[in-house]
Design an enzyme around this catalytic site. Structure first.
Site, short mmCIF file in Angstrom:
data_model
loop_
_atom_site.label_atom_id
_atom_site.label_comp_id
_atom_site.label_asym_id
_atom_site.label_seq_id
_atom_site.Cartn_x
_atom_site.Cartn_y
_atom_site.Cartn_z
N GLU A 31 0.85 -1.19 0.00
CA GLU A 31 0.00 0.00 0.00
C GLU A 31 0.88 1.24 0.00
O GLU A 31 1.75 1.37 0.86
CB GLU A 31 -0.85 0.05 1.27
CG GLU A 31 -2.14 -0.71 1.24
CD GLU A 31 -2.97 -0.37 2.48
OE1 GLU A 31 -3.20 0.83 2.73
OE2 GLU A 31 -3.36 -1.30 3.17
N ASP A 42 -6.54 7.86 9.24
CA ASP A 42 -5.15 7.74 9.66
C ASP A 42 -4.95 8.18 11.11
O ASP A 42 -5.48 9.20 11.55
CB ASP A 42 -4.25 8.59 8.77
CG ASP A 42 -4.27 8.13 7.33
OD1 ASP A 42 -4.57 6.95 7.11
OD2 ASP A 42 -3.97 8.94 6.44
#
Length: 241
Positions: A31, A42
């Site tokens: 990724e 995040d």
């Protein structure tokens, strides 16, 4: 069964070398995070890495150019984790074409709900880049089953109700949910968020087809010397074998 190692790196000035290192130690799918000013999934480690990358001047075009120039040197598949604003600003068709040119296997778009993912797929039936589905622990079972049936590439299951980087606090129903998701799809089902040790890996891959590790790898690439980072990555790869 071979379990998938899906490591995450931030798309910064050094990312292509980090991708090559991950490929060399046996990552199955890498990724690459596209830095974005307002991420929703995040935790602090990846947010800080993204902010630094933005300050370095990294944008999606830099990432496309680096992947295009180096794709023959990368043995692993790789996906982009991005947000729809970036795709929309670039232009959907142009973005998907750039993905194809850069050899991108799939896109993870955490702020795009399933219905809009399906509409995106329908608008671009000729695309060669998979749109990867996420399934959270809060997703209702009926909806989860539909997402699983519509999935392509692989499914990313979120191990907890939190952002990335929490430490191994897996939802108590996680393993049963993964089993149910697997019964409704033909693609691999991997688990991510909070996974960082070989013990976490062995625990979760009793049911999952692989693991995503992000924050721990981002920290190590930033703070450790290369050999220590490679040693850590090798312990994860070995735990998956």
């Amino acid at each position: 069964m071979h379990k998938l190692f899906v490591p995450y790196v931030m798309g910064n000035k050094d990312f292509i070398e980090n991708v090559k290192t991950l490929s060399e130690i046996g990552a199955d799918i890498i990724e690459v995070g596209v830095p974005f000013s307002d991420p929703v999934a995040d935790g602090p480690v990846i947010m800080n890495a993204g902010n630094k990358a933005i300050q370095e001047g990294v944008n999606i075009q830099y990432i496309f150019d680096q992947l295009t120039d180096n794709k023959d040197d990368i043995q692993s598949k790789y996906v982009l984790m991005t947000y729809y604003n970036i795709i929309n600003h670039y232009g959907e068709a142009a973005f998907l074409n750039a993905c194809e040119q850069a050899g991108v296997y799939g896109l993870i778009i955490p702020d795009l709900p399933h219905e809009l993912v399906q509409q995106l797929k329908a608008r671009h039936p000729e695309r060669k880049t998979n749109i990867i589905s996420l399934i959270a622990m809060t997703t209702a079972e009926k909806r989860s089953n539909q997402i699983a049936k519509d999935a392509e590439g692989f499914i990313y299951t979120v191990t907890m109700n939190a952002t990335t980087g929490e430490n191994g606090k897996f939802h108590p129903e996680l393993k049963n949910r993964i089993k149910n998701i697997k019964s409704n799809t033909d693609v691999p089902v991997v688990a991510g968020f909070g996974i960082r040790t070989p013990a976490h890996v062995k625990d979760i891959t009793e049911v999952a087809d692989g693991v995503v590790i992000g924050s721990e790898i981002v920290k190590r690439f930033e703070n450790d010397d290369k050999q220590n980072t490679i040693d850590y990555l090798t312990t994860i790869r070995n735990a998956l074998n």
